[in-house]
Design a protein around this motif. Structure first.
Motif, PDB file in Angstrom:
ATOM      1  N   ILE A 172      -9.458 -26.966  45.049  1.00 25.72           N
ATOM      2  CA  ILE A 172     -10.697 -27.717  44.855  1.00 25.72           C
ATOM      3  C   ILE A 172     -11.189 -28.103  46.248  1.00 25.72           C
ATOM      4  N   ARG A 183     -12.888 -36.316  41.679  1.00 31.38           N
ATOM      5  CA  ARG A 183     -12.750 -36.503  40.240  1.00 31.38           C
ATOM      6  C   ARG A 183     -12.063 -35.317  39.574  1.00 31.38           C
ATOM      7  N   MET A 184     -12.353 -34.124  40.054  1.00 35.23           N
ATOM      8  CA  MET A 184     -11.683 -32.951  39.492  1.00 35.23           C
ATOM      9  C   MET A 184     -10.193 -32.969  39.806  1.00 35.23           C
ATOM     10  N   GLU A 187      -8.597 -35.401  37.447  1.00 30.82           N
ATOM     11  CA  GLU A 187      -8.466 -34.825  36.103  1.00 30.82           C
ATOM     12  C   GLU A 187      -7.362 -33.775  36.066  1.00 30.82           C
ATOM     13  N   ALA A 188      -7.250 -32.974  37.122  1.00 30.59           N
ATOM     14  CA  ALA A 188      -6.213 -31.938  37.178  1.00 30.59           C
ATOM     15  C   ALA A 188      -4.818 -32.563  37.182  1.00 30.59           C
ATOM     16  N   LYS A 190      -3.929 -35.145  35.615  1.00 22.86           N
ATOM     17  CA  LYS A 190      -3.607 -35.588  34.256  1.00 22.86           C
ATOM     18  C   LYS A 190      -3.113 -34.433  33.384  1.00 22.86           C
ATOM     19  N   THR A 196      -2.482 -27.387  41.948  1.00 21.09           N
ATOM     20  CA  THR A 196      -3.843 -27.633  42.421  1.00 21.09           C
ATOM     21  C   THR A 196      -3.814 -28.475  43.691  1.00 21.09           C
ATOM     22  N   TYR A 245     -10.055 -24.024  31.418  1.00 23.65           N
ATOM     23  CA  TYR A 245      -9.459 -25.156  32.129  1.00 23.65           C
ATOM     24  C   TYR A 245     -10.452 -25.756  33.125  1.00 23.65           C
ATOM     25  N   ILE A 246     -11.084 -24.905  33.924  1.00 28.55           N
ATOM     26  CA  ILE A 246     -12.041 -25.394  34.921  1.00 28.55           C
ATOM     27  C   ILE A 246     -13.257 -26.023  34.241  1.00 28.55           C
ATOM     28  N   LEU A 249     -12.266 -29.473  33.424  1.00 26.45           N
ATOM     29  CA  LEU A 249     -12.236 -30.344  34.607  1.00 26.45           C
ATOM     30  C   LEU A 249     -13.634 -30.756  35.016  1.00 26.45           C
ATOM     31  N   GLN A 252     -15.231 -33.171  32.211  1.00 26.44           N
ATOM     32  CA  GLN A 252     -14.620 -34.492  32.226  1.00 26.44           C
ATOM     33  C   GLN A 252     -14.995 -35.271  33.502  1.00 26.44           C
ATOM     34  N   SER A 253     -15.058 -34.562  34.610  1.00 28.26           N
ATOM     35  CA  SER A 253     -15.403 -35.212  35.879  1.00 28.26           C
ATOM     36  C   SER A 253     -16.842 -35.694  35.892  1.00 28.26           C
TER      37      SER A 253
END
Length: 256
Positions: A172, A183-184, A187-188, A190, A196, A245-246, A249, A252-253
């Motif tokens: 990222i 933020r990503m 979230e990753a 979690k 990552t 998945y992305i 992320l 949610q972000s």
């Protein structure tokens, strides 16, 4: 003196810019600068083998498929370059040696050696300028309609570079504005499906944030660059899993 700028794309080559979901409802605007390993007919094979032209030096394998999956999932506009980074790397400014590289990792690129100023201008005019003009136009149109834009660039990277294994699976990346990247990454953490890391396997010091600066930072827009190790997206299944998945992320972000 005015430098000549011959057209390097034939009618059969077609346009250099691909745009999908131009009216997508998501604020996300996906950009894939290294979507293709295709060369304009004028350049033949640049003196390279089929192996080299199918490798990561010519494009980002799997990146366009992942970007399309995210685009579909979010209903997001996607802009991509239809020709190889070897002719012009649209994530580099014209002044950068990497824009039209004479060598990439272990490969020498004969067709890029000793380019004249006229040849460099022709490539810039044919590939770089219309690509980034198209992105500017989309952002301008969205802004005129009162719509937000979030710039997300999609890339992939090779698992082994100059003989060194890369353990990171998902990068990222950001330049001065880390709002979305922060933020990503949160979230990753979690749901750590992939290893990552921030600004890996490249970072701003490597000159990879040109598109983010040009369209994100300069316009005051949220932005992020995503790098996926290409062995994870070598087939339809992997591409689908990573895209989903992305997408999660990002959503949610932005919701947060």
């Amino acid at each position: 003196m005015v430098l000549a700028r011959p057209n390097i794309l034939s009618e059969a080559d077609g346009d250099c810019v691909g745009i999908e979901r131009v009216d997508g409802r998501s604020p996300v605007m996906l950009i894939c600068e290294h979507a293709s390993n295709r060369l304009p007919a004028k350049f033949g094979d640049l003196g390279l083998s089929k192996e080299a032209l199918s490798s990561h030096i010519a494009w980002d394998p799997g990146a366009l498929s992942v970007a399309r999956g995210i685009s579909e999932g979010l209903d997001a506009t996607l802009v991509y370059q239809r020709f190889s980074r070897l002719i012009y790397d649209c994530n580099r400014p014209p002044s950068s040696p990497g824009a039209m590289p004479e060598a990439s990792e272990i490969y020498v690129i004969p067709g890029n050696k000793d380019l004249t100023a006229e040849e460099r201008l022709a490539r810039t005019d044919a590939l770089y300028v219309p690509f980034h003009d198209a992105i500017r136009g989309l952002i301008r149109d969205r802004r005129a309609k009162g719509r937000d834009s979030v710039v997300v660039t999609m890339h992939s990277f090779t698992p082994v570079y100059h003989g060194r294994e890369r353990l990171v699976e998902l990068g990222i990346l950001h330049d001065e504005d880390s709002w979305l990247a922060d933020r990503m990454l949160d979230e990753a953490a979690k749901a750590p499906l992939y290893r990552t890391e921030r600004n890996q396997p490249y970072g701003p010091e490597d000159g990879v944030t040109h598109t983010l600066i040009l369209h994100g930072l300069s316009n005051g827009l949220r932005n992020v660059m995503i790098e996926v190790r290409n062995d994870l997206i070598a087939d339809d299944v992997g591409q689908g899993v990573v895209a989903d998945y992305i997408k999660g992320l990002l959503q949610q972000s932005l919701d947060a």
